[in-house]
Design a protein around this motif. Structure first.
Motif, mmCIF file in Angstrom:
data_model
loop_
_atom_site.group_PDB
_atom_site.id
_atom_site.type_symbol
_atom_site.label_atom_id
_atom_site.label_comp_id
_atom_site.label_asym_id
_atom_site.label_seq_id
_atom_site.Cartn_x
_atom_site.Cartn_y
_atom_site.Cartn_z
ATOM 1 N N TRP A 62 0.949 -1.207 -0.091
ATOM 2 C CA TRP A 62 -0.036 -0.052 0.075
ATOM 3 C C TRP A 62 0.816 1.367 -0.053
ATOM 4 O O TRP A 62 0.728 2.230 -0.794
ATOM 5 C CB TRP A 62 -1.008 0.057 1.062
ATOM 6 C CG TRP A 62 -2.043 -1.091 1.074
ATOM 7 C CD1 TRP A 62 -2.170 -2.027 1.784
ATOM 8 C CD2 TRP A 62 -3.234 -0.731 0.407
ATOM 9 N NE1 TRP A 62 -3.380 -2.646 1.465
ATOM 10 C CE2 TRP A 62 -4.072 -1.926 0.753
ATOM 11 C CE3 TRP A 62 -3.745 0.376 -0.120
ATOM 12 C CZ2 TRP A 62 -5.299 -2.144 -0.030
ATOM 13 C CZ3 TRP A 62 -5.160 0.012 -0.608
ATOM 14 C CH2 TRP A 62 -5.876 -0.990 -0.492
ATOM 15 N N SER A 63 1.822 1.395 0.990
ATOM 16 C CA SER A 63 2.458 2.647 1.290
ATOM 17 C C SER A 63 3.357 2.811 0.035
ATOM 18 O O SER A 63 3.735 3.987 -0.630
ATOM 19 C CB SER A 63 3.101 2.770 2.525
ATOM 20 O OG SER A 63 4.202 1.835 2.714
ATOM 21 N N ASP A 109 5.682 6.107 3.441
ATOM 22 C CA ASP A 109 6.344 5.072 3.270
ATOM 23 C C ASP A 109 7.939 4.706 3.973
ATOM 24 O O ASP A 109 8.034 3.578 4.529
ATOM 25 C CB ASP A 109 6.737 5.014 1.787
ATOM 26 C CG ASP A 109 7.078 3.611 1.204
ATOM 27 O OD1 ASP A 109 6.528 2.573 1.497
ATOM 28 O OD2 ASP A 109 8.072 3.647 0.385
ATOM 29 N N ALA A 157 6.805 3.380 7.336
ATOM 30 C CA ALA A 157 6.330 1.965 7.206
ATOM 31 C C ALA A 157 7.648 1.135 7.102
ATOM 32 O O ALA A 157 7.819 0.114 7.692
ATOM 33 C CB ALA A 157 5.535 1.576 6.123
ATOM 34 N N PHE A 195 0.787 -0.565 7.328
ATOM 35 C CA PHE A 195 1.529 -0.471 6.047
ATOM 36 C C PHE A 195 2.787 -1.289 6.292
ATOM 37 O O PHE A 195 2.905 -2.131 5.332
ATOM 38 C CB PHE A 195 1.995 0.782 5.736
ATOM 39 C CG PHE A 195 1.283 1.851 5.229
ATOM 40 C CD1 PHE A 195 0.174 1.472 4.257
ATOM 41 C CD2 PHE A 195 1.211 3.263 5.802
ATOM 42 C CE1 PHE A 195 -0.879 2.317 3.793
ATOM 43 C CE2 PHE A 195 0.414 4.238 5.042
ATOM 44 C CZ PHE A 195 -0.670 3.661 4.179
#
Length: 566
Positions: free
Chosen positions: A15-16, A44, A47, A80
């Motif tokens: 996802w991220s 991100d 994450a 994430f």
């Protein structure tokens, strides 16, 4: 449920990183409590750092991280990050008692337990409980004033030194176990890309708990496929856009916190606003200051917002629509929002399926406002009798749903998995070797009563277990409550069935409101609006309704206190 592909696509759980590649500079998350704003590039990197932390503690390939916290960026980081490692995020309600949390954690068996500062004593009670069977490593989230940290890689080690100093402050609290360490001190500073796990759509990503028949919440296994398909359904059914902004008023230990809007908006590169605490005034202010375009909340929050002193002066012009979920929304509340030019409608969902299952056709009429709409693009719905046979339009029965966004099963709860998901008990035991198995169920039994009108609109008539029989006639409390709620002296009402010598059961209205209201007044108000057997024969008052969640009435508590004919 339709079978999912078991192929481990590289994008599953990414996802991220995918969104950071597509929308690196777009702000995806706002922390209204601290004022911090995070772009998808920053999310991100956070994450990646969190993924390294989780891997160091064994949270990969189906192992779990449990979190006891209010809504914070670190929970988003964990969502994430578990996508990257193949781990499972199991957020826990801080409203539960130690006994309940112990039983849940014994089942979850987390490799890592993350605890926010306000709930450290609660966690200590859990960890010292006689019934504890699990072993875990505990990491604490600092107080908000101590939580800021850089997301860049420091060349001089200053960020690491700052984190260590914060950890020293934490260790001074007497309720701390010596081995507990702070999140900021143990999370690696390296935010560069990490090696991602091979995960399929059938692998679990979230454990989200819901009520159990024994009183202990059940952990519902939400797969990567469930999360993804719910996002598809929500985006297509509700017309979400990349420029959308929402205040997330649901807690992140509920499906509403993740799957109502948060993940669908991340899917699009839109913006989610979180905070430790939300009240009607703060939501109103955030709608105006952040230019919110979408709002979903429980009926009580929507009611308190439109009754607030700031209501008339708040600029709500950016809102494209609002939705109510978690229970029936009164007509007076809906009309208050419509009067402000905002299309408020009712949604419906549950942890076990969705939670976003219905939508409203273009140009829908407010005459259908009591309904939750028609099934979304990739959802089937039907109403069945006690034998599971479909019923004709207009007949009340149990609502069943089928969609690829349905949950997989209850974790380590084969009997209730079989009842809700139609999975044979032998295949629903929740053992580790069964993770990633293909679901054998088709229809999810919701436990809610519903009917479908001639146009295909679905109307929720209340919980099956709340229905009572009076003189041989079925009475559905939701229908009775909707009418009583229109009385000017009633702010909130719950109707329960109580014993009656002649009729078996009759209704008792438990009211929050003006206590000058008499049973005779209520009977006169209901005359011509409800059949005589549906009208309550008893009346009681409360200063405030007991709550079981985020402004959600605890009907079981009401029934427990007022379930006698007096």
């Amino acid at each position: 449920m339709p079978e999912h592909s078991t192929r481990p696509y590289e994008w599953v759980g990414a996802w991220s990183e995918k969104r950071a590649q597509l929308s690196p500079d777009a702000v995806g998350l706002v922390d209204a409590t601290t004022g911090e704003r995070y772009t998808y590039r920053e999310l991100d990197r956070r994450a990646n750092r969190t993924a390294r932390l989780l891997r160091e503690h064994g949270v990969a390939d189906g192992e779990r991280v449990a979190v006891l916290s209010r809504n914070r960026p670190e929970l988003i980081d964990c969502f994430f990050a578990t996508g990257k490692t193949g781990g499972v995020l199991a957020p826990l309600s801080h409203r539960l008692a130690p006994r309940e949390l112990v039983q849940m954690l014994n089942d979850v068996e987390p490799e890592l337990l993350v605890v926010e500062a306000p709930f450290a004593e609660l966690a200590a009670d859990v960890l010292s409980h006689d019934a504890r069977e699990f072993e875990t490593t505990v990491v604490t989230l600092p107080a908000d004033e101590d939580s800021s940290e850089s997301d860049s890689d420091p060349s001089d080690g200053s960020a690491s030194h700052a984190a260590e100093s914060r950890e020293g402050e934490w260790r001074g609290d007497e309720w701390r176990e010596d081995e507990w360490r702070s999140w900021n001190s143990v999370r690696p500073v390296d935010g560069s890309p990490v090696e991602t796990a091979d995960v399929s759509m059938d692998d679990p990503h979230l454990f989200l708990h819901t009520g159990g028949s024994t009183g202990v919440p059940k952990e519902t296994v939400i797969t990567h496929g469930s999360v993804l398909w719910n996002s598809f359904n929500t985006i297509t059914a509700w017309g979400l856009r990349p420029e959308d902004v929402t205040p997330m008023v649901f807690p992140l230990f509920h499906t509403g916190g993740w799957n109502v809007l948060t993940v669908p908006l991340f899917h699009l590169g839109a913006r989610v606003v979180i905070a430790r605490e939300f009240d009607p005034e703060s939501v109103l202010r955030l709608v105006e200051s952040e230019g919110a375009t979408v709002l979903v909340a429980v009926p009580a929050v929507l009611r308190m917002m439109c009754h607030h002193d700031e209501w008339d002066d708040t600029d709500l012009s950016t809102l494209r629509f609002a939705k109510s979920g978690g229970g029936p929304c009164r007509n007076s509340v809906m009309e208050a929002w419509w009067d402000r030019g905002i299309e408020l409608s009712q949604g419906y969902g549950l942890t076990e399926c969705g939670p976003n299952n219905f939508t409203l056709p273009d140009g829908w009429s407010h005459e259908k406002s009591d309904s939750v709409g028609v099934p979304a693009m990739h959802v089937d719905a039907r109403v069945v009798d006690d034998d599971g046979e479909p019923l004709p339009s207009g007949t009340i029965g149990e609502l069943e749903l089928a969609s690829p966004h349905a949950a997989d099963r209850y974790w380590k709860n084969p009997e209730e998995s079989a009842e809700t998901f139609g999975i044979p008990v032998s295949e629903a035991n929740g053992s580790p070797e069964d993770e990633g198995r293909e679901s054998t169920g088709e229809w999810v039994s919701t436990g809610d009563l519903a009917r479908v009108d001639e146009d295909g609109y679905v109307y929720i008539e209340g919980r099956k277990k709340n229905m009572y029989v009076s003189g041989g006639e079925n009475v559905y409390p939701a229908e009775v409550e909707d009418v009583i709620a229109d009385h000017p002296k009633v702010e909130e009402v719950v109707v329960v069935g109580v014993p009656h010598e002649k009729w078996g059961q009759v209704g008792k209205a438990v009211v929050e409101g003006d206590e000058s209201l008499t049973l005779s007044d209520l009977e006169a108000f209901l005359d011509g609006k409800l059949a005589r057997f549906k009208r309550p024969r008893h009346l009681a008052f409360v200063d405030g309704m007991p709550m079981s969640g985020p402004s959600k009435i605890d009907r079981e508590a009401v029934k427990s206190e007022f379930g006698e004919a007096k």
